[in-house]
Design a protein around this motif. Sequence first.
Motif, PDB file in Angstrom:
ATOM      1  N   PRO A 115       0.797  -1.231   0.000  1.00 59.17           N
ATOM      2  CA  PRO A 115       0.000   0.000   0.000  1.00 59.17           C
ATOM      3  C   PRO A 115       0.826   1.277   0.000  1.00 59.17           C
ATOM      4  O   PRO A 115       0.398   2.284  -0.568  1.00 59.17           O
ATOM      5  CB  PRO A 115      -0.834  -0.130   1.289  1.00 59.17           C
ATOM      6  N   GLU A 116       2.000   1.248   0.621  1.00 57.49           N
ATOM      7  CA  GLU A 116       2.842   2.446   0.640  1.00 57.49           C
ATOM      8  C   GLU A 116       3.355   2.814  -0.754  1.00 57.49           C
ATOM      9  O   GLU A 116       3.844   3.927  -0.953  1.00 57.49           O
ATOM     10  CB  GLU A 116       4.027   2.228   1.587  1.00 57.49           C
ATOM     11  N   TYR A 237      12.234  10.771   4.203  1.00 57.80           N
ATOM     12  CA  TYR A 237      11.472   9.597   4.638  1.00 57.80           C
ATOM     13  C   TYR A 237      10.164  10.000   5.311  1.00 57.80           C
ATOM     14  O   TYR A 237       9.110   9.390   5.072  1.00 57.80           O
ATOM     15  CB  TYR A 237      12.315   8.731   5.575  1.00 57.80           C
ATOM     16  N   ARG A 238      10.214  11.016   6.151  1.00 54.52           N
ATOM     17  CA  ARG A 238       8.985  11.439   6.831  1.00 54.52           C
ATOM     18  C   ARG A 238       7.981  12.013   5.837  1.00 54.52           C
ATOM     19  O   ARG A 238       6.770  11.808   5.989  1.00 54.52           O
ATOM     20  CB  ARG A 238       9.331  12.445   7.928  1.00 54.52           C
ATOM     21  N   HIS A 239       8.458  12.704   4.842  1.00 54.60           N
ATOM     22  CA  HIS A 239       7.555  13.230   3.818  1.00 54.60           C
ATOM     23  C   HIS A 239       6.931  12.092   3.020  1.00 54.60           C
ATOM     24  O   HIS A 239       5.727  12.111   2.737  1.00 54.60           O
ATOM     25  CB  HIS A 239       8.311  14.176   2.879  1.00 54.60           C
ATOM     26  N   TYR A 240       7.729  11.100   2.658  1.00 54.87           N
ATOM     27  CA  TYR A 240       7.198   9.986   1.861  1.00 54.87           C
ATOM     28  C   TYR A 240       6.106   9.244   2.620  1.00 54.87           C
ATOM     29  O   TYR A 240       5.079   8.867   2.047  1.00 54.87           O
ATOM     30  CB  TYR A 240       8.318   9.019   1.472  1.00 54.87           C
ATOM     31  N   TYR A 241       6.307   9.016   3.910  1.00 51.35           N
ATOM     32  CA  TYR A 241       5.373   8.184   4.680  1.00 51.35           C
ATOM     33  C   TYR A 241       4.355   8.998   5.489  1.00 51.35           C
ATOM     34  O   TYR A 241       3.632   8.425   6.308  1.00 51.35           O
ATOM     35  CB  TYR A 241       6.161   7.265   5.625  1.00 51.35           C
ATOM     36  N   LYS A 242       4.255  10.300   5.240  1.00 49.66           N
ATOM     37  CA  LYS A 242       3.403  11.137   6.084  1.00 49.66           C
ATOM     38  C   LYS A 242       1.928  10.779   5.957  1.00 49.66           C
ATOM     39  O   LYS A 242       1.153  10.999   6.914  1.00 49.66           O
ATOM     40  CB  LYS A 242       3.630  12.616   5.761  1.00 49.66           C
ATOM     41  N   GLU A 243       1.492  10.223   4.826  1.00 50.31           N
ATOM     42  CA  GLU A 243       0.090   9.861   4.648  1.00 50.31           C
ATOM     43  C   GLU A 243      -0.172   8.398   4.970  1.00 50.31           C
ATOM     44  O   GLU A 243      -1.320   7.933   4.844  1.00 50.31           O
ATOM     45  CB  GLU A 243      -0.350  10.152   3.201  1.00 50.31           C
ATOM     46  N   ASP A 244       0.839   7.651   5.354  1.00 50.16           N
ATOM     47  CA  ASP A 244       0.686   6.223   5.600  1.00 50.16           C
ATOM     48  C   ASP A 244       0.343   5.962   7.067  1.00 50.16           C
ATOM     49  O   ASP A 244       0.868   6.611   7.965  1.00 50.16           O
ATOM     50  CB  ASP A 244       1.968   5.481   5.211  1.00 50.16           C
ATOM     51  N   HIS A 294      -5.156  -5.080   5.164  1.00 49.68           N
ATOM     52  CA  HIS A 294      -4.993  -3.699   4.699  1.00 49.68           C
ATOM     53  C   HIS A 294      -5.419  -3.582   3.240  1.00 49.68           C
ATOM     54  O   HIS A 294      -6.184  -2.673   2.860  1.00 49.68           O
ATOM     55  CB  HIS A 294      -3.521  -3.284   4.874  1.00 49.68           C
ATOM     56  N   ASN A 295      -4.967  -4.524   2.410  1.00 53.02           N
ATOM     57  CA  ASN A 295      -5.352  -4.508   1.002  1.00 53.02           C
ATOM     58  C   ASN A 295      -6.852  -4.738   0.827  1.00 53.02           C
ATOM     59  O   ASN A 295      -7.487  -4.121  -0.027  1.00 53.02           O
ATOM     60  CB  ASN A 295      -4.559  -5.564   0.235  1.00 53.02           C
ATOM     61  N   MET A 296      -7.437  -5.638   1.630  1.00 55.78           N
ATOM     62  CA  MET A 296      -8.879  -5.852   1.553  1.00 55.78           C
ATOM     63  C   MET A 296      -9.630  -4.563   1.858  1.00 55.78           C
ATOM     64  O   MET A 296     -10.617  -4.206   1.173  1.00 55.78           O
ATOM     65  CB  MET A 296      -9.311  -6.954   2.524  1.00 55.78           C
ATOM     66  N   ASN A 297      -9.197  -3.845   2.885  1.00 53.08           N
ATOM     67  CA  ASN A 297      -9.846  -2.581   3.216  1.00 53.08           C
ATOM     68  C   ASN A 297      -9.812  -1.612   2.042  1.00 53.08           C
ATOM     69  O   ASN A 297     -10.802  -0.915   1.762  1.00 53.08           O
ATOM     70  CB  ASN A 297      -9.167  -1.951   4.439  1.00 53.08           C
ATOM     71  N   LEU A 298      -8.689  -1.558   1.348  1.00 53.55           N
ATOM     72  CA  LEU A 298      -8.572  -0.677   0.186  1.00 53.55           C
ATOM     73  C   LEU A 298      -9.467  -1.152  -0.958  1.00 53.55           C
ATOM     74  O   LEU A 298     -10.116  -0.339  -1.628  1.00 53.55           O
ATOM     75  CB  LEU A 298      -7.119  -0.601  -0.271  1.00 53.55           C
ATOM     76  N   LEU A 299      -9.521  -2.456  -1.186  1.00 55.06           N
ATOM     77  CA  LEU A 299     -10.347  -3.000  -2.265  1.00 55.06           C
ATOM     78  C   LEU A 299     -11.824  -2.655  -2.082  1.00 55.06           C
ATOM     79  O   LEU A 299     -12.554  -2.454  -3.068  1.00 55.06           O
ATOM     80  CB  LEU A 299     -10.192  -4.524  -2.331  1.00 55.06           C
ATOM     81  N   PHE A 300     -12.262  -2.617  -0.824  1.00 51.22           N
ATOM     82  CA  PHE A 300     -13.672  -2.363  -0.540  1.00 51.22           C
ATOM     83  C   PHE A 300     -13.921  -0.938  -0.046  1.00 51.22           C
ATOM     84  O   PHE A 300     -14.987  -0.642   0.481  1.00 51.22           O
ATOM     85  CB  PHE A 300     -14.187  -3.376   0.486  1.00 51.22           C
ATOM     86  N   ASN A 301     -12.939  -0.064  -0.239  1.00 50.86           N
ATOM     87  CA  ASN A 301     -13.062   1.354   0.101  1.00 50.86           C
ATOM     88  C   ASN A 301     -13.441   1.580   1.563  1.00 50.86           C
ATOM     89  O   ASN A 301     -14.215   2.489   1.899  1.00 50.86           O
ATOM     90  CB  ASN A 301     -14.084   2.036  -0.827  1.00 50.86           C
ATOM     91  N   LEU A 302     -12.892   0.743   2.442  1.00 52.04           N
ATOM     92  CA  LEU A 302     -13.031   0.943   3.870  1.00 52.04           C
ATOM     93  C   LEU A 302     -11.888   1.830   4.371  1.00 52.04           C
ATOM     94  O   LEU A 302     -10.870   1.991   3.698  1.00 52.04           O
ATOM     95  CB  LEU A 302     -12.991  -0.394   4.610  1.00 52.04           C
ATOM     96  N   GLU A 303     -12.055   2.388   5.553  1.00 55.30           N
ATOM     97  CA  GLU A 303     -10.940   3.094   6.173  1.00 55.30           C
ATOM     98  C   GLU A 303      -9.798   2.097   6.360  1.00 55.30           C
ATOM     99  O   GLU A 303     -10.010   0.995   6.860  1.00 55.30           O
ATOM    100  CB  GLU A 303     -11.392   3.660   7.520  1.00 55.30           C
ATOM    101  N   GLU A 304      -8.590   2.448   5.931  1.00 54.93           N
ATOM    102  CA  GLU A 304      -7.545   1.442   5.780  1.00 54.93           C
ATOM    103  C   GLU A 304      -7.089   0.808   7.082  1.00 54.93           C
ATOM    104  O   GLU A 304      -6.533  -0.292   7.077  1.00 54.93           O
ATOM    105  CB  GLU A 304      -6.340   2.009   5.028  1.00 54.93           C
ATOM    106  N   THR A 305      -7.338   1.444   8.200  1.00 56.51           N
ATOM    107  CA  THR A 305      -6.915   0.867   9.479  1.00 56.51           C
ATOM    108  C   THR A 305      -7.978  -0.032  10.117  1.00 56.51           C
ATOM    109  O   THR A 305      -7.761  -0.569  11.204  1.00 56.51           O
ATOM    110  CB  THR A 305      -6.553   1.987  10.476  1.00 56.51           C
ATOM    111  N   THR A 306      -9.109  -0.219   9.448  1.00 58.01           N
ATOM    112  CA  THR A 306     -10.198  -1.017  10.023  1.00 58.01           C
ATOM    113  C   THR A 306      -9.716  -2.429  10.363  1.00 58.01           C
ATOM    114  O   THR A 306      -9.159  -3.130   9.525  1.00 58.01           O
ATOM    115  CB  THR A 306     -11.381  -1.109   9.045  1.00 58.01           C
ATOM    116  N   GLY A 307      -9.916  -2.839  11.592  1.00 59.34           N
ATOM    117  CA  GLY A 307      -9.494  -4.162  12.030  1.00 59.34           C
ATOM    118  C   GLY A 307      -8.005  -4.301  12.278  1.00 59.34           C
ATOM    119  O   GLY A 307      -7.525  -5.401  12.586  1.00 59.34           O
ATOM    120  N   LEU A 308      -7.263  -3.200  12.169  1.00 61.96           N
ATOM    121  CA  LEU A 308      -5.801  -3.262  12.268  1.00 61.96           C
ATOM    122  C   LEU A 308      -5.244  -2.233  13.251  1.00 61.96           C
ATOM    123  O   LEU A 308      -4.112  -1.787  13.111  1.00 61.96           O
ATOM    124  CB  LEU A 308      -5.171  -3.036  10.885  1.00 61.96           C
ATOM    125  N   ARG A 309      -6.032  -1.904  14.245  1.00 58.31           N
ATOM    126  CA  ARG A 309      -5.606  -0.862  15.182  1.00 58.31           C
ATOM    127  C   ARG A 309      -4.913  -1.427  16.421  1.00 58.31           C
ATOM    128  O   ARG A 309      -4.814  -0.752  17.452  1.00 58.31           O
ATOM    129  CB  ARG A 309      -6.817  -0.024  15.594  1.00 58.31           C
TER     130      ARG A 309
END
Length: 315
Positions: A115-116, A237-244, A294-309
């Motif tokens: 995803p990154e 590095y911080r700029h690259y990963y700031k949205e992750d 994480h990929n499943m969340n993206l495939l189904f347009n869920l918030e990407e951290t769902t179930g991964l907090r």
Amino acid sequence: MIKAGITGDDIYAIGELLRLLYNHPDTVIAFVDSEEYCDHDITDIFKGMTGLAGLNFTDGSSLDRIDVLFCCYSNHGSIHNFLRETPIPDSLRLIIIAPDNQCCDAGDGFVYGLPELNRRATCSATRVIVPGEMATAIELALLPLAKTLMLNNDVTATLLAGSSCFRHMPGKIPPMSPVSHFDTGTALEVTRTMQATQMSFDSGIYITHVAANFARGIYATVFTEANIKIDELKDIYRHYYKEDSFTFVVDDISMNYVIGTNKCFLHLDAMDSKVVITACMDNMMKGCAGQAIHNMNLLFNLEETTGLRQTAILI
């Protein structure tokens, strides 16, 4: 609710997926296919799931009644046999979890599920293949350099890898010992990813695996040359990963901070044109089932951290 099915022979990946999917608020497990364990209750294999709703292993379940299928295979031939022999409904999302060096050529139409790197492409995809767990650690260590066209020299990486990376049975933790001094499969996977990010990259990648005497986790030390000061390197590095949501540049790194989470911690150092990036993550989460969710969340347009907090397990 998303109806999920699981199939394959990688019992480690299947177990970790079950653990995560049971607690995912938007997903229900429809079936778990396993030729080897067919008709066994999942608690016969995964004792830690005792007390959860009953679910038996099956074999050859219908794909028409699910929305996503996780394919967890431990060898190259099984993945290709499955894709060749199994009719896949057009509407079915397919997520393949494969060991290192088998993620590069699983078939046309797959998005490389890092995803990154490929978040946007994954959101509009139907088929994703999860990167190898060892490749994930090295790629996260190198991506910002490649993105800024600064990856222009050979890369050497040493990976301390927990027993689950090599699929030892739980509790069977071997003594620390080298496994491979030149992992060409993982090197090929990382090279392809770096070349997709920085087309001019044509240097070598040399990887040593060490089987470490712990159960979970990867601690990767990645070395290359780049003419850059440490403060500038950290800014890149911080700029690259700031949205992750799961990859962080840190000043204090330890396996204890990531075990049980979907996070990767990166520590940076630089001196005299030498750059060292240390990557630390849970191989069964960020390198396997967590990244698949994480990929499943993206495939189904869920918030990407769902179930991964999950936060780190206190040790």
